[in-house]
Design a protein around this motif. Structure first.
Motif: not given
Length: 473
Positions: A190, A194, A199, A203, A207
């Protein structure tokens, strides 16, 4: 014939899944398991009496995630369902996990409410760690130590008082050396993909989940419904490998104890010779090695020195285990136990309160863990069982204020028992497996040296390796 080196949990699990694959595909493959000692189970050993159980290795298993549920599926298949002793999320052993800092025991937060409160030894509520992650700049790396990663993203206190002692408890290692991919691969990805953990987490919420779907046994479903935190086995965790070994024998797996292999010679892609200590040579079509990487390195050194060199780059540590039985009840508060952060410079790694987290224990039962990454530094080259016992008792009396001496005790020095997944470990393992593939060697690697040090990891490693070996599908 397929030969399996090592009768620890990795070797036993490999034989189990090869056996299942045999049955499912109507194969008639002979399976030969070779163990150098007179015992199957590796580091899982239980000393049992009517009053207490001394676990000299692991004592509990986590039921979470695909690897944990997979182990529960195996447990049910072996007929062990009724022998399991679960600890639910509201049990003191699940809620009360402590660290010893500045000569005091501190309970770590175990629920969401605790994250918003200030808890010593932390100077701020843990929620502030998330704000630290959000404001940190992106840093592009191939790998990092788990300590550096956590310090960078969440602050030094989290690294010192939460992560460093946790690594001591899991692998007796130094968080400043262990790869972040060992426990926090997703969080690290991550950050790299990202720019931060928060963050990346946000995200990921949008998903769809992917990955292997596992068909759950009734036992695995029960663990989810009852919210098991960890579990053990009545009568000692050794029951697991003992039962697994008996299952293999009943299904015509040839289990050979006291059979030490001293050299492996690869003839071609479908022939391997195993030379044992009595001068006998065994011939196999394929070998599964579950023995430690350094042991395998010795066996292949003559024919494949480069492979041996790669295998020897996986370090191992020695751990001292001191089991203590006190006849008096409730000498300690209800808890799983405590860990000691390395910055405290203590000779012990931590203490497990076995009489709280294991069933059928009378009196007070404790296990003190010593050394690990710092074994030689703390105890030298000539550490004795008496020396470890004296140090353990000194620390127990000081930290837990226990005045009396134990009625019974046992000391074990587990030499080179836990592999260390230091920075670059997964790339190192990939290089080892790539060498095997490039040279078309009929050998597969399973066990704690490569794909995870926990019980669930070792079991699952065997399953996935066999699934990936197309010649046995």
């Amino acid at each position: 014939m397929v030969a399996i080196l090592g009768g620890g949990l990795g070797g036993l699990s490999t034989a189990y899944y090869l056996l299942k694959n045999n049955v499912n595909n109507n194969n008639n493959l002979r399976l030969l398991l070779l163990e150098a000692t007179n015992y199957c189970g590796g580091w899982i050993k239980s000393i049992r009496t009517k009053d207490y159980i001394f676990e000299q290795g692991p004592r509990t298993i986590r039921p979470k995630g695909i690897t944990g549920l997979n182990t529960l599926n195996m447990m049910q298949d072996l007929g062990l369902s009724e022998h399991l002793a679960p600890i639910s999320a509201d049990h003191p052993a699940a809620k009360n996990r402590m660290i010893y800092v500045n000569q005091n025991l501190h309970v770590l937060p175990s629920n969401l409410k605790g994250v918003f409160q200030k808890n010593l030894p932390f100077s701020k509520p843990l929620i502030y760690a998330l704000f630290n992650d959000i404001k940190q700049p992106h840093k592009e790396l191939q790998d990092d130590s788990i300590y550096n990663f956590v310090e960078r993203r969440f602050g030094k206190e989290i690294a010192d008082y939460a992560i460093a002692p946790m690594i001591c408890g899991i692998c007796a290692g130094d968080a400043k050396e262990i790869s972040v991919k060992f426990l926090m691969k997703t969080l690290f990805e991550w950050e790299q993909n990202h720019g931060g953990v928060v963050k990346g987490m946000m995200r990921s919420l949008f998903k769809s989940k992917s990955g292997e779907e596992l068909q759950l046994s009734d036992l695995a479903k029960k663990s989810q419904e009852e919210k098991w935190n960890v579990y053990t086995i009545k009568g000692g965790l050794e029951t697991f490998p003992v039962t697994l070994c008996e299952f293999l024998k009943q299904n015509e797996v040839d289990v050979n104890l006291n059979t030490r292999i001293e050299e492996i010679e690869f003839v071609d892609s479908g022939t391997v010779l195993l030379k044992n200590s009595t001068g006998e040579t065994l011939k196999a079509n394929h070998v599964y090695s579950s023995i430690p990487a350094y042991s395998l390195a010795n066996l292949v050194q003559k024919q494949h020195p480069e492979l041996s060199k790669y295998l020897n780059k996986i370090p191992f540590v020695t751990v001292g285990i001191v089991n203590l039985y006190f006849a008096a009840d409730k000498l300690v508060s209800p808890a799983f136990g405590f860990l000691v952060p390395p910055i405290e410079n203590s000779p012990i790694l931590g203490v497990v309160f076995d009489s709280c987290c294991m069933p059928d224990q009378n009196g007070t039962v404790l296990t003190v863990m010593l050394g690990g990454r710092w074994f030689k530094e703390k105890f030298g080259d000539d550490a004795t069982e008496k020396k470890l016992f004296d140090i353990a008792m000194q620390e127990i009396k000081k930290i837990l204020n226990i005045k009396e001496n134990p009625s019974v005790y046992n000391v074990s020095i587990l030499n080179k028992c836990i592999p260390q997944y230091v920075i670059g470990h997964y790339e190192r393992v990939e290089k080892i497996r790539q060498y095997i593939q490039n040279n078309n060697l009929p050998i597969s690697l399973v066990g704690s040296s490569y794909d995870g040090v926990g019980i669930n990891d070792v079991v699952y490693s065997a399953k996935t390796q066999i699934k990936g070996d197309c010649i046995y599908k």
